[in-house]
Write a protein that holds these residues in place. Structure first.
Motif, PDB file in Angstrom:
ATOM      1  N   ALA A  28     -13.216  49.735 -21.300  1.00 41.33           N
ATOM      2  CA  ALA A  28     -11.805  49.383 -21.110  1.00 41.33           C
ATOM      3  C   ALA A  28     -11.347  48.430 -22.214  1.00 41.33           C
ATOM      4  N   ILE A  29     -11.051  49.005 -23.385  1.00 39.38           N
ATOM      5  CA  ILE A  29     -10.642  48.199 -24.542  1.00 39.38           C
ATOM      6  C   ILE A  29      -9.436  47.318 -24.183  1.00 39.38           C
ATOM      7  N   GLN A  30      -8.500  47.915 -23.452  1.00 42.36           N
ATOM      8  CA  GLN A  30      -7.277  47.179 -23.103  1.00 42.36           C
ATOM      9  C   GLN A  30      -7.550  45.907 -22.306  1.00 42.36           C
ATOM     10  N   GLU A  31      -8.550  46.003 -21.445  1.00 43.95           N
ATOM     11  CA  GLU A  31      -8.898  44.830 -20.637  1.00 43.95           C
ATOM     12  C   GLU A  31      -9.269  43.658 -21.563  1.00 43.95           C
ATOM     13  N   THR A  32     -10.094  43.961 -22.556  1.00 43.93           N
ATOM     14  CA  THR A  32     -10.495  42.931 -23.519  1.00 43.93           C
ATOM     15  C   THR A  32      -9.285  42.459 -24.323  1.00 43.93           C
ATOM     16  N   GLN A  33      -8.425  43.408 -24.711  1.00 45.78           N
ATOM     17  CA  GLN A  33      -7.270  43.048 -25.534  1.00 45.78           C
ATOM     18  C   GLN A  33      -6.302  42.136 -24.782  1.00 45.78           C
ATOM     19  N   VAL A  34      -6.088  42.405 -23.491  1.00 47.02           N
ATOM     20  CA  VAL A  34      -5.199  41.550 -22.690  1.00 47.02           C
ATOM     21  C   VAL A  34      -5.763  40.131 -22.641  1.00 47.02           C
ATOM     22  N   ARG A  35      -7.070  40.030 -22.432  1.00 53.21           N
ATOM     23  CA  ARG A  35      -7.686  38.692 -22.364  1.00 53.21           C
ATOM     24  C   ARG A  35      -7.579  37.978 -23.714  1.00 53.21           C
ATOM     25  N   ARG A  68     -17.682  48.852 -36.117  1.00 57.09           N
ATOM     26  CA  ARG A  68     -16.974  48.894 -37.413  1.00 57.09           C
ATOM     27  C   ARG A  68     -17.249  50.175 -38.181  1.00 57.09           C
ATOM     28  N   ASP A  69     -17.570  51.237 -37.480  1.00 58.84           N
ATOM     29  CA  ASP A  69     -17.835  52.492 -38.191  1.00 58.84           C
ATOM     30  C   ASP A  69     -16.760  53.532 -37.910  1.00 58.84           C
ATOM     31  N   GLY A  70     -15.587  53.059 -37.485  1.00 57.56           N
ATOM     32  CA  GLY A  70     -14.480  53.985 -37.247  1.00 57.56           C
ATOM     33  C   GLY A  70     -14.508  54.628 -35.863  1.00 57.56           C
ATOM     34  N   ASP A  71     -15.492  54.262 -35.068  1.00 53.82           N
ATOM     35  CA  ASP A  71     -15.602  54.765 -33.698  1.00 53.82           C
ATOM     36  C   ASP A  71     -15.490  53.547 -32.772  1.00 53.82           C
ATOM     37  N   PRO A  72     -14.410  53.467 -31.981  1.00 57.23           N
ATOM     38  CA  PRO A  72     -14.206  52.258 -31.178  1.00 57.23           C
ATOM     39  C   PRO A  72     -15.144  52.111 -29.980  1.00 57.23           C
ATOM     40  N   ARG A  73     -15.932  53.146 -29.692  1.00 58.13           N
ATOM     41  CA  ARG A  73     -16.829  53.050 -28.538  1.00 58.13           C
ATOM     42  C   ARG A  73     -17.985  52.081 -28.798  1.00 58.13           C
TER      43      ARG A  73
END
Ligand code: ZN
Length: 242
Positions: free
Chosen positions: A217-224, A191-196
């Protein structure tokens, strides 16, 4: 001893696995709580951590929410929905296990661990020097490690004042001067503006702490998350790190 300090995994297994991979060799794990809540893989994350047997593993407010140990009427609607979904998903065995976790632990004369703050381990957010200043009176060790805010930060108490010293990613920060409250940041929902994903490596021999950020792999989490029907704002916020 090399200690991998992680917090706020929030059922984001892709982030957790990437952190475990990048952290390389470490001796033990200290997990400061909120293994579940918000994300799509609560059982996967609890199972992964259980297999690694963290030396210390705390409960956070989202763990308690998923266990029904805490009134969630104060949660915002999205967090509440995710908490109820998590409650349904957790296997009885994983729920029973999470129920055994403490909210605060004194490790030694050097380290205290708490999810939120030493004063209110489940609920309080240490987000500024004023809040940190009050909390120094609530632990008697040199250092207190906290999570909960999902924001990496160091607060130093020295000569009756609290400062917020800067640190550099990947460079050892010397713990020695004064007492400290240290937050490793969040693995699964920064939550500090850095998605890593954020984590900390603590070296008890050199008495240093080194912050790291890692892309996952942010997208992997988002798909789930979409497959699970979790709220879209919780899905998109992972792109922005807030
Ligand atoms: Zn959290």
């Amino acid at each position: 001893m090399q200690i991998l300090v992680i917090s706020d995994i929030h059922a984001n297994l892709a982030a957790l696995d990437q952190v475990l991979h990048e952290a390389g060799s470490f001796d033990v794990i200290w997990c400061l709580g909120d293994a579940v809540g918000y994300g799509p893989e609560p059982n996967g994350c609890v199972a992964r951590l259980r297999a690694l047997q963290p030396e210390y593993w705390l409960a956070g407010n989202h763990d308690w929410a998923a266990l029904g140990k805490l009134d969630i009427s104060d949660f915002n609607p999205m967090a509440r929905l995710a908490a109820l979904w998590t409650r349904e998903q957790l296997t009885p065995e994983n729920s029973d296990f999470l129920r055994t976790l403490p909210a605060r632990v004194k490790v030694s004369d050097q380290f205290t661990l708490a999810h939120g703050s030493p004063r209110h381990p489940i609920w309080e957010y240490v987000l500024d020097a004023q809040t940190a200043a009050v909390n120094f009176a609530h632990f008697d060790t040199s250092y207190c490690l906290v999570g909960h805010t999902h924001v990496p930060a160091i607060y130093r108490q020295q000569n009756g004042r609290v400062a917020v010293p800067a640190y550099t990613l990947g460079e050892p920060f010397e713990l020695e001067n004064g007492r400290l409250i240290v937050n490793p940041g969040g693995v699964g929902q920064p939550r500090d503006g850095d998605p890593r994903a954020s984590y900390l490596l603590l070296d008890t021999e050199t008495l240093t702490a080194t912050y790291h950020r890692v892309e996952y792999a942010i997208q992997e989490t988002q798909v789930r998350m979409s497959e699970a029907g979790l709220p879209s704002r919780l899905i998109t916020r992972l792109n922005y790190g807030w």
